[in-house]
Design an enzyme around this catalytic site. Structure first.
Site, PDB file in Angstrom:
ATOM      1  N   GLU A 144      -9.740  -1.698   5.219  1.00  0.00           N
ATOM      2  CA  GLU A 144     -10.433  -1.299   6.429  1.00  0.00           C
ATOM      3  C   GLU A 144     -11.707  -2.126   6.629  1.00  0.00           C
ATOM      4  O   GLU A 144     -12.160  -2.807   5.697  1.00  0.00           O
ATOM      5  CB  GLU A 144     -10.771   0.198   6.345  1.00  0.00           C
ATOM      6  CG  GLU A 144      -9.539   1.101   6.237  1.00  0.00           C
ATOM      7  CD  GLU A 144      -8.728   1.183   7.523  1.00  0.00           C
ATOM      8  OE1 GLU A 144      -8.577   0.184   8.242  1.00  0.00           O
ATOM      9  OE2 GLU A 144      -8.218   2.292   7.809  1.00  0.00           O
ATOM     10  N   HIS A 152      -7.161  -4.489  10.100  1.00  0.00           N
ATOM     11  CA  HIS A 152      -6.871  -4.442   8.665  1.00  0.00           C
ATOM     12  C   HIS A 152      -5.580  -5.140   8.294  1.00  0.00           C
ATOM     13  O   HIS A 152      -4.631  -5.194   9.060  1.00  0.00           O
ATOM     14  CB  HIS A 152      -6.892  -3.000   8.121  1.00  0.00           C
ATOM     15  CG  HIS A 152      -5.806  -2.086   8.602  1.00  0.00           C
ATOM     16  ND1 HIS A 152      -6.037  -0.772   8.928  1.00  0.00           N
ATOM     17  CD2 HIS A 152      -4.482  -2.261   8.788  1.00  0.00           C
ATOM     18  CE1 HIS A 152      -4.903  -0.190   9.283  1.00  0.00           C
ATOM     19  NE2 HIS A 152      -3.945  -1.079   9.212  1.00  0.00           N
ATOM     20  N   ASP A 201       0.822  -1.212   0.000  1.00  0.00           N
ATOM     21  CA  ASP A 201       0.000   0.000   0.000  1.00  0.00           C
ATOM     22  C   ASP A 201       0.858   1.265   0.000  1.00  0.00           C
ATOM     23  O   ASP A 201       2.072   1.221   0.198  1.00  0.00           O
ATOM     24  CB  ASP A 201      -0.973   0.006   1.199  1.00  0.00           C
ATOM     25  CG  ASP A 201      -0.306  -0.402   2.513  1.00  0.00           C
ATOM     26  OD1 ASP A 201       0.938  -0.417   2.572  1.00  0.00           O
ATOM     27  OD2 ASP A 201      -1.026  -0.696   3.480  1.00  0.00           O
TER      28      ASP A 201
HETATM   29  C1  GLP Z   1      -0.555   0.392   8.504  1.00  0.00           C
HETATM   30  C2  GLP Z   1      -0.233  -0.439   7.264  1.00  0.00           C
HETATM   31  C3  GLP Z   1      -0.406  -1.913   7.513  1.00  0.00           C
HETATM   32  C4  GLP Z   1       0.241  -2.286   8.832  1.00  0.00           C
HETATM   33  C5  GLP Z   1      -0.465  -1.601   9.952  1.00  0.00           C
HETATM   34  C6  GLP Z   1       0.122  -1.901  11.318  1.00  0.00           C
HETATM   35  O1  GLP Z   1      -1.799   0.950   8.502  1.00  0.00           O
HETATM   36  N1  GLP Z   1      -0.986  -0.049   6.135  1.00  0.00           N
HETATM   37  O2  GLP Z   1       0.141  -2.640   6.418  1.00  0.00           O
HETATM   38  O3  GLP Z   1       0.190  -3.682   9.011  1.00  0.00           O
HETATM   39  O4  GLP Z   1      -0.420  -0.199   9.746  1.00  0.00           O
HETATM   40  O5  GLP Z   1       1.178  -1.053  11.554  1.00  0.00           O
HETATM   41  P1  GLP Z   1       2.223  -1.219  12.752  1.00  0.00           P
HETATM   42  O6  GLP Z   1       3.119  -2.342  12.316  1.00  0.00           O
HETATM   43  O7  GLP Z   1       2.956   0.091  12.792  1.00  0.00           O
HETATM   44  O8  GLP Z   1       1.456  -1.511  13.960  1.00  0.00           O
END
Ligand code: GLP
Length: 262
Positions: free
Chosen positions: A148, A143, A66
């Site tokens: 979402e 997600h 993404d």
């Molecule tokens: C973001 C990304 C995801 C990721 C998630 C968790 O929104 N788009 O791909 O898995 O956050 O992030 P973190 O690893 O910082 O908790």
């Protein structure tokens, strides 16, 4: 689904990096799906270390999950002020391994035609032969990538509106430190769909910390629902490996874990 529980973050990072390294050794031209967020940073550090010891990335093909819409890599800014996922991937991994630039694919947050871009991203994944191994984190609203709550399990690469929970979390973790106001951070993103992710031949999902415990238990052991898009792991047909630290695994019902290794 195999669930591996390790004591601490460093151990999940080593474990995940070893898993990815095995995939690359088995198939040097593997198509790997990369993730951003705080969670995989330790894994990427470990992959960089393994590269210094000889792990060869020269034939791998990368597709990222993404990117924020309207955001692109801006090398005129220091890394701390550039919150693009492009910059993240270069600074946290790609600059330090021998991946070929032409083999790196990330959604283009600056595209003039998001719909057309999303189609071409799906086509590029197909042309590369599909994803061999997809790395995933999990957001606190359940997600995967930016799928979402409410996203269909058939969804493909598309533009998605971010939820309040995601905006809050990603503002605290990234945008705030970069000097952005909450309103200034992007509210939309281009994301691979759940359908796209479920077509990967294997996936590894990583989570650490107590703030992920509730959503991890919902995704792995709760009802399969598009309100927690990561719960689609329960209907995934490929090889799924979940690597958690003890804090993230704390709310799992051990009796229900299919296979657990410490
Ligand atoms: C973001 C990304 C995801 C990721 C998630 C968790 O929104 N788009 O791909 O898995 O956050 O992030 P973190 O690893 O910082 O908790």
């Amino acid at each position: 689904m195999k669930v591996i529980i390790k004591k601490e973050y460093e151990q999940i990072s080593t474990c995940a990096a070893e898993y990815i390294a095995e995939q690359i050794k088995r198939k040097p031209n593997s198509v790997i799906g990369f993730a951003t967020g705080g969670t995989p940073i330790g894994t990427y550090r470990e992959l960089i270390r393994l590269h210094k010891e000889g792990l060869d990335f020269s034939n791998i093909i990368a597709f990222n999950l993404d990117e924020y819409l309207g955001v692109g890599m801006d090398l005129s800014k220091p890394y701390s002020q550039d919150q693009s996922y492009h910059r993240f991937m270069y600074e946290e991994l790609f600059n330090y391994i021998n991946i070929k630039k032409e083999n790196i694919h990330l959604p283009d947050g600056l595209t003039k035609d998001p719909e057309e871009f999303c189609k071409s991203y799906e086509d590029a994944i197909k042309e590369a032969g599909g994803i061999d191994l997809q790395i995933l984190g999990i957001g606190r609203d359940g997600h995967w990538a930016f799928n979402e709550p409410g996203s269909s399990f058939d969804s493909r690469t598309r533009v998605e509106k971010l939820t309040k929970q995601t905006l809050d979390d990603n503002y605290e973790a990234f945008y705030k430190n970069a000097g952005f106001s909450r309103e200034e951070m992007p509210h939309y993103a281009i994301t691979m769909g759940i359908g796209t992710i479920l077509e990967a031949r294997s996936i590894i999902m990583l989570a650490n910390g107590s703030k992920k415990a509730e959503v991890v238990s919902k995704a792995l052991q709760g009802p399969v629902t598009n309100q927690i898009t990561a719960s689609s792991i329960q209907i995934y047909q490929g090889t799924a490996t979940v690597i958690l630290d003890e804090d993230a695994a704390a709310m799992l019902d051990e009796g229900k874990i299919v296979a657990s290794v410490s």
